[in-house]
Design an enzyme around this catalytic site. Sequence first.
Site, PDB file in Angstrom:
ATOM      1  N   ASP A  29      26.348  34.148  25.790  1.00  0.00           N
ATOM      2  CA  ASP A  29      25.231  34.984  25.360  1.00  0.00           C
ATOM      3  C   ASP A  29      25.597  36.441  25.651  1.00  0.00           C
ATOM      4  OD1 ASP A  29      22.880  36.404  25.016  1.00  0.00           O
ATOM      5  OD2 ASP A  29      21.638  34.998  26.143  1.00  0.00           O
ATOM      6  N   GLU A  79      46.026  51.118  42.843  1.00  0.00           N
ATOM      7  CA  GLU A  79      46.539  49.794  43.161  1.00  0.00           C
ATOM      8  C   GLU A  79      47.323  49.268  41.955  1.00  0.00           C
ATOM      9  OE1 GLU A  79      43.396  46.543  42.763  1.00  0.00           O
ATOM     10  OE2 GLU A  79      42.210  48.208  43.579  1.00  0.00           O
ATOM     11  N   CYS A 111      40.239  49.600  45.790  1.00  0.00           N
ATOM     12  CA  CYS A 111      39.520  50.653  45.057  1.00  0.00           C
ATOM     13  C   CYS A 111      39.127  51.838  45.924  1.00  0.00           C
ATOM     14  CB  CYS A 111      38.275  50.054  44.412  1.00  0.00           C
ATOM     15  SG  CYS A 111      38.613  48.677  43.307  1.00  0.00           S
ATOM     16  N   SER A 201      32.921  38.430  47.069  1.00  0.00           N
ATOM     17  CA  SER A 201      33.167  39.864  47.010  1.00  0.00           C
ATOM     18  C   SER A 201      31.871  40.641  46.821  1.00  0.00           C
ATOM     19  CB  SER A 201      34.148  40.190  45.881  1.00  0.00           C
ATOM     20  OG  SER A 201      34.561  41.535  45.951  1.00  0.00           O
ATOM     21  N   HIS A 233      30.635  52.812  43.762  1.00  0.00           N
ATOM     22  CA  HIS A 233      31.791  52.162  43.159  1.00  0.00           C
ATOM     23  C   HIS A 233      31.247  51.069  42.244  1.00  0.00           C
ATOM     24  CE1 HIS A 233      35.372  49.902  42.461  1.00  0.00           C
ATOM     25  NE2 HIS A 233      34.952  48.870  43.188  1.00  0.00           N
ATOM     26  N   LYS A 242      22.628  46.381  42.454  1.00  0.00           N
ATOM     27  CA  LYS A 242      22.335  45.507  43.582  1.00  0.00           C
ATOM     28  C   LYS A 242      22.404  46.280  44.899  1.00  0.00           C
ATOM     29  CE  LYS A 242      23.973  41.227  41.407  1.00  0.00           C
ATOM     30  NZ  LYS A 242      24.939  40.107  41.465  1.00  0.00           N
ATOM     31  N   ASN A 275      35.992  48.683  34.377  1.00  0.00           N
ATOM     32  CA  ASN A 275      36.412  48.855  35.762  1.00  0.00           C
ATOM     33  C   ASN A 275      37.601  49.802  35.852  1.00  0.00           C
ATOM     34  OD1 ASN A 275      36.769  48.539  38.499  1.00  0.00           O
ATOM     35  ND2 ASN A 275      36.911  46.306  38.433  1.00  0.00           N
TER      36      ASN A 275
END
Length: 393
Positions: A29, A79, A111, A201, A233, A242, A275
């Site tokens: 979806d 990285e 990061c 994570s 980040h 969140k 990202n």
Amino acid sequence: MQIGIDQLAFYTPQTYLDLTDLAHARDEDPDKYRIGIGQSEQAVIPVTQDAVTLAANAASQIIDQDNRQQIAMVLFGTESGIDNSKSAAVYLKRLLNLPDNLRTVELKQACYGATAGLQFAHDYVLLHPDKQVLVIGSDIARYGLNTPGEVTQGGGAVAMTITADPRLLILDDASAFHSEDIMDFWRPLYRREALVDGRYSENVYIDFFKAVWQDYQGQTGRSIADFTAFAFHLPFTKMGLKGLRAILPEATAAQQETLMQNFEASRSYNRRVGNLYTGSLYLSLRSLFDNATLHTGQRIGLFSYGSGAEGEFLSGTISPEFDSKSSQQWFEHFFASRKQLSVAEYEAVFNRQLPAHDVLLDTSDDDARFVLKGIQHDQRQYLDRSKKAVTDQ
């Protein structure tokens, strides 16, 4: 003395994938990506771009004859390094024609690398206020086709100059940091794609944010009422949401509305690029600068996180010289001129790997100023189109 971010530029290639198309191709979806993950588009990085060229294309926007001789250090957070010994910073130094009397160092902690560079730069400029430090965050995020992390791929670079009397953000002296040896995300030397324990994570990210936020408050006596906005980040933009929701109950209803509005402004660019790893926080900050209504003296909170794991909360106030108009115009032109790829085209670009031997690459489809031309005698060859010559490294 006031020290902070004077200029902040961004670059990623103009090819991108619409994640609605990806959702349909993966029998998902589209709202799982657009709402559940908080991403709508994703930059697609061709084989003719690497961490060095991405950085050069970003930094060339803010390094010119006015400040080239003032640059005393290049601190390159990544990285996605191209050599186990030689730093990406020294490649970049040559491409930008920077002076020889400067330091060139590559920094790595997932990061978090660019934030380490920012803090090191702050301390250097404090002692050498007539100098500038170029800080880079440049990466290519790869998880693999048809993997849970595929929707959080992307890539690009941010470039910042750290100076005295900055024109964007004046950094506060206080910051709070936290590190633990945690296996939530890692990239073994023998793999091109990252390994991640996604749910774990996410939980570590939130735990680290709450820990450094509490530490920062204890150090400074400040509360959420002292902040106009927070930049996070953003491995995917729902992650920052969140984080913000974890502390929103500390704010009044009116301030919660302001913080949410400014968070939406801060994730506008990230949700269309994907990202960036080390550059993610600072693209979010650039997006906040460009898309929110900000005023001199307002305080911004920044949460930097690097898996493995390192977290830091730092803050700064808007400079009296703050002006985002030129950056807004750059991004408007950039997004309007992008080339959308089909899922099949994206997969073909993703699967095209740089061989471990000499090769000459076709750069005709890459219109960037700096491109990776190929490999000769195990040395990467970079082309600066403004000079129409190959830079041998």
